[in-house]
Every structure is written in C-alpha cells, then in structure tokens.
Write an enzyme that holds these catalytic residues in place. Sequence first.
Site, PDB file in Angstrom:
ATOM      1  N   ARG A 120      15.737  -2.579  83.065  1.00 56.78           N
ATOM      2  CA  ARG A 120      16.265  -1.803  84.181  1.00 56.78           C
ATOM      3  C   ARG A 120      15.528  -0.469  84.241  1.00 56.78           C
ATOM      4  O   ARG A 120      15.002   0.004  83.238  1.00 56.78           O
ATOM      5  CB  ARG A 120      17.768  -1.553  84.006  1.00 56.78           C
ATOM      6  CG  ARG A 120      18.606  -2.827  83.900  1.00 56.78           C
ATOM      7  CD  ARG A 120      20.064  -2.494  83.615  1.00 56.78           C
ATOM      8  NE  ARG A 120      20.902  -3.687  83.554  1.00 56.78           N
ATOM      9  CZ  ARG A 120      21.140  -4.375  82.435  1.00 56.78           C
ATOM     10  NH1 ARG A 120      20.620  -3.952  81.283  1.00 56.78           N
ATOM     11  NH2 ARG A 120      21.906  -5.450  82.445  1.00 56.78           N
ATOM     12  N   LYS A 132      22.978  -1.158  79.708  1.00 53.72           N
ATOM     13  CA  LYS A 132      24.187  -1.337  80.505  1.00 53.72           C
ATOM     14  C   LYS A 132      25.312  -1.885  79.629  1.00 53.72           C
ATOM     15  O   LYS A 132      25.105  -2.800  78.835  1.00 53.72           O
ATOM     16  CB  LYS A 132      23.914  -2.295  81.664  1.00 53.72           C
ATOM     17  CG  LYS A 132      25.032  -2.366  82.684  1.00 53.72           C
ATOM     18  CD  LYS A 132      24.628  -3.198  83.878  1.00 53.72           C
ATOM     19  CE  LYS A 132      25.746  -3.230  84.920  1.00 53.72           C
ATOM     20  NZ  LYS A 132      25.363  -4.031  86.105  1.00 53.72           N
ATOM     21  N   HIS A 179      13.875  -2.460  90.407  1.00 52.43           N
ATOM     22  CA  HIS A 179      14.676  -3.617  89.994  1.00 52.43           C
ATOM     23  C   HIS A 179      14.053  -4.926  90.453  1.00 52.43           C
ATOM     24  O   HIS A 179      14.325  -5.983  89.877  1.00 52.43           O
ATOM     25  CB  HIS A 179      16.100  -3.490  90.530  1.00 52.43           C
ATOM     26  CG  HIS A 179      17.140  -4.054  89.609  1.00 52.43           C
ATOM     27  ND1 HIS A 179      17.437  -3.501  88.380  1.00 52.43           N
ATOM     28  CD2 HIS A 179      17.940  -5.145  89.726  1.00 52.43           C
ATOM     29  CE1 HIS A 179      18.386  -4.219  87.785  1.00 52.43           C
ATOM     30  NE2 HIS A 179      18.699  -5.221  88.581  1.00 52.43           N
ATOM     31  N   ARG A 216      12.270  -6.467  87.624  1.00 54.15           N
ATOM     32  CA  ARG A 216      13.178  -7.156  86.683  1.00 54.15           C
ATOM     33  C   ARG A 216      13.551  -8.525  87.240  1.00 54.15           C
ATOM     34  O   ARG A 216      13.560  -9.517  86.504  1.00 54.15           O
ATOM     35  CB  ARG A 216      14.418  -6.293  86.462  1.00 54.15           C
ATOM     36  CG  ARG A 216      15.488  -6.908  85.554  1.00 54.15           C
ATOM     37  CD  ARG A 216      16.558  -5.851  85.291  1.00 54.15           C
ATOM     38  NE  ARG A 216      17.823  -6.405  84.852  1.00 54.15           N
ATOM     39  CZ  ARG A 216      18.148  -6.657  83.583  1.00 54.15           C
ATOM     40  NH1 ARG A 216      17.273  -6.428  82.628  1.00 54.15           N
ATOM     41  NH2 ARG A 216      19.342  -7.122  83.267  1.00 54.15           N
ATOM     42  N   HIS A 258      22.270  -9.828  79.786  1.00 54.61           N
ATOM     43  CA  HIS A 258      23.428 -10.216  80.591  1.00 54.61           C
ATOM     44  C   HIS A 258      24.552 -10.707  79.679  1.00 54.61           C
ATOM     45  O   HIS A 258      24.318 -11.481  78.755  1.00 54.61           O
ATOM     46  CB  HIS A 258      23.064 -11.340  81.559  1.00 54.61           C
ATOM     47  CG  HIS A 258      22.249 -10.890  82.733  1.00 54.61           C
ATOM     48  ND1 HIS A 258      21.528 -11.756  83.526  1.00 54.61           N
ATOM     49  CD2 HIS A 258      22.052  -9.648  83.255  1.00 54.61           C
ATOM     50  CE1 HIS A 258      20.921 -11.085  84.486  1.00 54.61           C
ATOM     51  NE2 HIS A 258      21.219  -9.804  84.334  1.00 54.61           N
TER      52      HIS A 258
END
Length: 301
Positions: free
Chosen positions: A141, A166, A237, A240, A263
């Site tokens: 990111r 994140k 992004h 990514r 994720h």
Amino acid sequence: MLASSVERPVSALRRRMLEDMAMRGLRSDTQRDYIRFVRSFAAFLGRSPDSAQAEDIRSYQVHQRERVAQPPTMHPSVSALRFFFTVTLDRPDLSRRLVLSRYPRKLPAVLSVEEVGRLLEAAPGIKYKAILGTAYGAGLRVSEVASLKVDDIDSTRMLIRVEQGKGRKDRNAMLSPQLLALLRLWWKEGKRRGVMLPHGWLFPGRSATDPVSSRQINRAVHEAADAAGIRKRVSPHTLRHSFATHLLEQDVDIRVIQVLLGHSKLDTTALYARVATKTIRSVTSPLEHLASLMEGKEPGG
C-alpha cells in the site's frame, strides 16, 4: 501585540472516549477521525451526543443520505458512532440502530505488464522509480511504501519487513532480485545526495528526517501515467492491484497472494480473480465441450 492562543478545554465525555480508544490501541489518525465523526453527530443534534435517542440516530443517517453521502463516506461514521455508543456510553442498543448502506463493489483498475513497464520508465527520477517499483514489485500500500526504513530491507532473506500495516499488523513482503537492484540504485543516489540517514527513511520526503508523503507519491504516479500515455485512471494502489492480478495470472495460489497482500479475509483477495483476464481466457467454456460432443455424434444417433 500578539494574541494569546487559548486551548479549548476537553470535555469529560471526549476525554473518556480518547481513553477508551487509547486502551484498545487505536491509531492516532483513527482516534482523530472518530472524534471528528462524533463531533459532527453532536452538531447535528445541537446537544451533547450522550443524550441521543434511537430516533436521533435514524434522523442523522437520513440526513447523511439526503446530503448524498456515499456509503464509503458513511461507513467510517458508523464505525465511530458504534464505538462511541458501545464502548464509551455502554449503550449497545443504540449502536444496533446504525445502518450500513450497501453499495456496488467496482472492479479495480489493473495495468498490463507492458503498461507497468512504461509507467516505471516514465517515473520522475530514480527515487520515484524505486517507490513505484516497490509498490508493484512487493504489492505494498502507498502508506506502507512511505513508512519503509532502510533497515526494513532484508537482502539476506530477500524480504521486506512491513511494520504496522493495515490493521496494525506486521508482515513480511517479497523482495525480488530486480527490486533489490532498483533499491540499491536509489540507495547509492540517496547517499550521494546526503538524504539517506543511518536507520532512516528509505524514501525521505522534502527533509531527510521526514518520509515521503502519500500526496507526493500520488502526484508522481499521475505524472508518470501522463508521460507514458496511459489513459486509465491510475493511482499508487493500481500497482498493488496489478501485482496481485499478475501473480494470479502466473498461477500463484490465491492463498499465497492473500499472505503477500496482508489480507485477513480470502474473500478480499478473491476479487482479483474477476480481473485476471489471462486466467479467465484460459478457461474452456462448457459450450466448447458440448460442441465437441455434438460433432462426435453420429447423425440420427
């Protein structure tokens, strides 16, 4: 005569919410956003938010919707108010009144491998070529790229350490030989310019003591896309997204891609199966099998 600045006193309610967020380890920017959303709710009410009733919450969300607030804007507001009602006020009954709006999930824009190559070639200088190369080559990111330190590059194990990504989670990202070579070119140039401090930022901003900003990276991506003649809507992004899609098209297991992207849910990674055009094209339609069977049948059989 200089005017003296007077700090606004922090209310007991706001102080309690700040303490609740700090105890649960919420990031400072998240705390700031939550306070802002609760303040907006209080402004709508015209009184303290701890006096809210169920009908007040409904009226506020109707008000937001009438102002054409899109779901991605409303959802952070819901998160903030749910925290406020559930944790700070201990009123889960009010939290349950908050509604999350459904909205269509659009497919992400993805560049072809050739377009990525053109974008990197058009990057404004070796620093931004290394930044964009890191976003694409490791699938990071934009905030993760900007936060990298020199010590995060582990050339022995060929890994990039991503700290507090994140969800405030650490993870390891891949470091390819090509990306390592690109980073070394930038490191040598950065040393020559005197901006690479020991244990400092891998990509310094306007000052060697500050990291490059997301805004600077965004601007560099747009400049590179224009120079490369890429007409798609491109952002950091996008690189990514392209990283994940290209890995999927190379038949990399989707669970491996999930780990590389950081994720928490496989469903999030599965979105890339919808844009992996090479993977889609490689699948044989059942209609083709049907046609083969029909061609093999004897007339009247």
